[in-house]
Design a protein around this motif. Structure first.
Motif, PDB file in Angstrom:
ATOM      1  N   THR A  83       9.870  13.109  11.099  1.00 38.75           N
ATOM      2  CA  THR A  83      10.380  11.814  10.640  1.00 38.75           C
ATOM      3  C   THR A  83       9.951  10.720  11.624  1.00 38.75           C
ATOM      4  O   THR A  83      10.786  10.079  12.273  1.00 38.75           O
ATOM      5  N   PRO A  84       8.652  10.487  11.749  1.00 43.86           N
ATOM      6  CA  PRO A  84       8.145   9.653  12.838  1.00 43.86           C
ATOM      7  C   PRO A  84       8.231   8.143  12.649  1.00 43.86           C
ATOM      8  O   PRO A  84       8.224   7.402  13.629  1.00 43.86           O
ATOM      9  N   VAL A  89      11.887   7.667   6.996  1.00 47.85           N
ATOM     10  CA  VAL A  89      13.331   7.419   6.947  1.00 47.85           C
ATOM     11  C   VAL A  89      13.708   6.810   5.605  1.00 47.85           C
ATOM     12  O   VAL A  89      14.699   7.221   4.976  1.00 47.85           O
ATOM     13  N   ASP A  90      12.924   5.853   5.141  1.00 47.10           N
ATOM     14  CA  ASP A  90      13.176   5.227   3.834  1.00 47.10           C
ATOM     15  C   ASP A  90      13.191   6.276   2.724  1.00 47.10           C
ATOM     16  O   ASP A  90      14.075   6.277   1.859  1.00 47.10           O
ATOM     17  N   ALA A  91      12.211   7.169   2.746  1.00 44.97           N
ATOM     18  CA  ALA A  91      12.105   8.190   1.694  1.00 44.97           C
ATOM     19  C   ALA A  91      13.318   9.115   1.699  1.00 44.97           C
ATOM     20  O   ALA A  91      13.850   9.475   0.636  1.00 44.97           O
ATOM     21  N   LEU A  92      13.773   9.503   2.877  1.00 45.82           N
ATOM     22  CA  LEU A  92      14.926  10.398   2.974  1.00 45.82           C
ATOM     23  C   LEU A  92      16.214   9.686   2.566  1.00 45.82           C
ATOM     24  O   LEU A  92      17.073  10.276   1.891  1.00 45.82           O
ATOM     25  N   CYS A  93      16.350   8.433   2.951  1.00 42.52           N
ATOM     26  CA  CYS A  93      17.533   7.675   2.551  1.00 42.52           C
ATOM     27  C   CYS A  93      17.565   7.481   1.040  1.00 42.52           C
ATOM     28  O   CYS A  93      18.624   7.593   0.407  1.00 42.52           O
ATOM     29  N   ASN A  94      16.419   7.203   0.456  1.00 45.90           N
ATOM     30  CA  ASN A  94      16.347   7.028  -0.991  1.00 45.90           C
ATOM     31  C   ASN A  94      16.692   8.317  -1.729  1.00 45.90           C
ATOM     32  O   ASN A  94      17.235   8.286  -2.834  1.00 45.90           O
ATOM     33  N   GLU A 117      12.830   1.415  20.595  1.00 42.71           N
ATOM     34  CA  GLU A 117      12.424   0.223  19.855  1.00 42.71           C
ATOM     35  C   GLU A 117      12.619   0.394  18.356  1.00 42.71           C
ATOM     36  O   GLU A 117      13.025  -0.542  17.649  1.00 42.71           O
ATOM     37  N   LEU A 118      12.356   1.591  17.848  1.00 46.69           N
ATOM     38  CA  LEU A 118      12.423   1.835  16.408  1.00 46.69           C
ATOM     39  C   LEU A 118      13.838   2.055  15.893  1.00 46.69           C
ATOM     40  O   LEU A 118      14.220   1.501  14.852  1.00 46.69           O
ATOM     41  N   PHE A 119      14.628   2.842  16.610  1.00 49.75           N
ATOM     42  CA  PHE A 119      15.914   3.254  16.030  1.00 49.75           C
ATOM     43  C   PHE A 119      16.893   2.108  15.791  1.00 49.75           C
ATOM     44  O   PHE A 119      17.609   2.137  14.778  1.00 49.75           O
ATOM     45  N   PRO A 120      16.976   1.096  16.666  1.00 52.04           N
ATOM     46  CA  PRO A 120      17.878  -0.018  16.339  1.00 52.04           C
ATOM     47  C   PRO A 120      17.571  -0.665  14.989  1.00 52.04           C
ATOM     48  O   PRO A 120      18.484  -1.073  14.264  1.00 52.04           O
ATOM     49  N   ARG A 121      16.306  -0.739  14.639  1.00 49.88           N
ATOM     50  CA  ARG A 121      15.934  -1.303  13.329  1.00 49.88           C
ATOM     51  C   ARG A 121      16.374  -0.374  12.194  1.00 49.88           C
ATOM     52  O   ARG A 121      16.837  -0.828  11.145  1.00 49.88           O
ATOM     53  N   ILE A 122      16.238   0.938  12.425  1.00 45.54           N
ATOM     54  CA  ILE A 122      16.666   1.913  11.418  1.00 45.54           C
ATOM     55  C   ILE A 122      18.177   1.861  11.237  1.00 45.54           C
ATOM     56  O   ILE A 122      18.688   1.846  10.115  1.00 45.54           O
ATOM     57  N   LYS A 123      18.889   1.825  12.347  1.00 48.55           N
ATOM     58  CA  LYS A 123      20.354   1.811  12.302  1.00 48.55           C
ATOM     59  C   LYS A 123      20.879   0.553  11.625  1.00 48.55           C
ATOM     60  O   LYS A 123      21.869   0.593  10.884  1.00 48.55           O
ATOM     61  N   ALA A 124      20.208  -0.575  11.851  1.00 48.08           N
ATOM     62  CA  ALA A 124      20.623  -1.830  11.219  1.00 48.08           C
ATOM     63  C   ALA A 124      20.398  -1.791   9.711  1.00 48.08           C
ATOM     64  O   ALA A 124      21.175  -2.364   8.937  1.00 48.08           O
ATOM     65  N   LEU A 147      21.727   4.782  21.881  1.00 47.02           N
ATOM     66  CA  LEU A 147      21.120   4.100  20.739  1.00 47.02           C
ATOM     67  C   LEU A 147      21.982   4.189  19.484  1.00 47.02           C
ATOM     68  O   LEU A 147      21.777   3.429  18.529  1.00 47.02           O
ATOM     69  N   GLY A 148      22.927   5.125  19.463  1.00 51.21           N
ATOM     70  CA  GLY A 148      23.821   5.237  18.317  1.00 51.21           C
ATOM     71  C   GLY A 148      23.584   6.414  17.402  1.00 51.21           C
ATOM     72  O   GLY A 148      24.114   6.454  16.286  1.00 51.21           O
ATOM     73  N   PHE A 149      22.810   7.398  17.833  1.00 49.51           N
ATOM     74  CA  PHE A 149      22.656   8.618  17.037  1.00 49.51           C
ATOM     75  C   PHE A 149      24.006   9.321  16.915  1.00 49.51           C
ATOM     76  O   PHE A 149      24.806   9.318  17.851  1.00 49.51           O
ATOM     77  N   ASP A 150      24.232   9.932  15.760  1.00 52.29           N
ATOM     78  CA  ASP A 150      25.523  10.576  15.494  1.00 52.29           C
ATOM     79  C   ASP A 150      25.600  12.011  16.007  1.00 52.29           C
ATOM     80  O   ASP A 150      26.690  12.500  16.313  1.00 52.29           O
ATOM     81  N   LEU A 151      24.453  12.685  16.056  1.00 51.26           N
ATOM     82  CA  LEU A 151      24.392  14.064  16.517  1.00 51.26           C
ATOM     83  C   LEU A 151      23.173  14.232  17.420  1.00 51.26           C
ATOM     84  O   LEU A 151      22.159  13.553  17.234  1.00 51.26           O
ATOM     85  N   ILE A 152      23.282  15.159  18.352  1.00 47.57           N
ATOM     86  CA  ILE A 152      22.178  15.459  19.257  1.00 47.57           C
ATOM     87  C   ILE A 152      21.741  16.900  19.046  1.00 47.57           C
ATOM     88  O   ILE A 152      22.569  17.817  19.079  1.00 47.57           O
TER      89      ILE A 152
END
Length: 229
Positions: A83-84, A89-94, A117-124, A147-152
């Protein structure tokens, strides 16, 4: 928030089975992965980890278990392929997967960005989506929590340049994560026996993902064949 809590509760102290087959493997097929997931469900799995929208769609027709979804997409010689980018991410969310897992290592991604750099945009963009960070080191896990990930997940320990040669399962990493971090820790990577799984739960993991030891018959056969040869 309630939906998130329900999903997390369903996998708490449970086994998640990874049902994946890459294009060069004999079982590569959404239909087969769907049947594999159903077999895992009958065997007692409480969650499924799956790769690609096609496989996830099929798996949803066979089980109603929580799904950790990924898309493995290789971009040139970039080592980050779980999921690079935002596209995956868009495809999985859809598709509506319960949890999206993505490479959360400190390596540069195909678009030139870092996870920080990427994840804050995804989380928003996807505020209500659960995200799992596939990490290889303790430091990466700490960053993922910030960064706000829910699981590690310990998914990538042993699979990056910095962790090449790590003994798997990475009990040392798991012990440190469960002792110092407050988010759910998912043990994944190299879990080969029920005894190893039991030890990981004794260390305090939230859940565990087991893949090759259950769902890759070609790899399992090779282990036995090597003894014969």
């Amino acid at each position: 928030m309630e939906i998130k809590s329900n999903v997390l509760e369903q996998i708490k102290r449970k086994l998640i089975v990874s049902c994946q087959a890459l294009p060069d493997e004999p079982l590569h097929s959404p239909f087969i992965m769907g049947r594999m997931a159903y077999a895992a469900f009958l065997g007692g799995a409480s969650g499924i980890r799956a790769n690609s929208v096609a496989d996830i769609k099929e798996i949803k027709t066979t089980v109603s278990l929580p799904i950790i979804g990924i898309i493995k997409e290789v971009y040139g010689d970039c080592p980050v392929f779980i999921t690079p980018t935002m596209k995956e991410v868009d495809a999985l969310c859809n598709e509506g997967v319960d949890i999206i897992a993505m490479d959360a290592t400190d390596r540069v991604r195909p678009d030139g960005s870092t996870i920080s750099e990427l994840f804050p945009r995804i989380k928003a963009k996807y505020k209500d989506q659960l995200f799992m960070a596939d990490c290889s080191t303790y430091e990466e896990a700490v960053t993922a929590v910030e960064l706000g990930f829910d699981l590690i997940g310990t998914t990538l320990s042993g699979y990056t340049e910095a962790t090449k040669g790590n003994a798997l399962p990475d009990f040392k990493l798991v012990e440190k994560l469960t002792r110092t971090l407050s988010v759910p820790i998912i043990a994944e990577g190299g879990i080969s026996t029920p005894e190893e799984l039991e030890k990981l739960f004794d260390q305090g993991i939230y859940a565990a993902v087991v893949g090759s030891a259950i769902t890759r018959p070609m790899d399992i056969t090779r282990k036995f064949a090597a003894v014969v040869e």
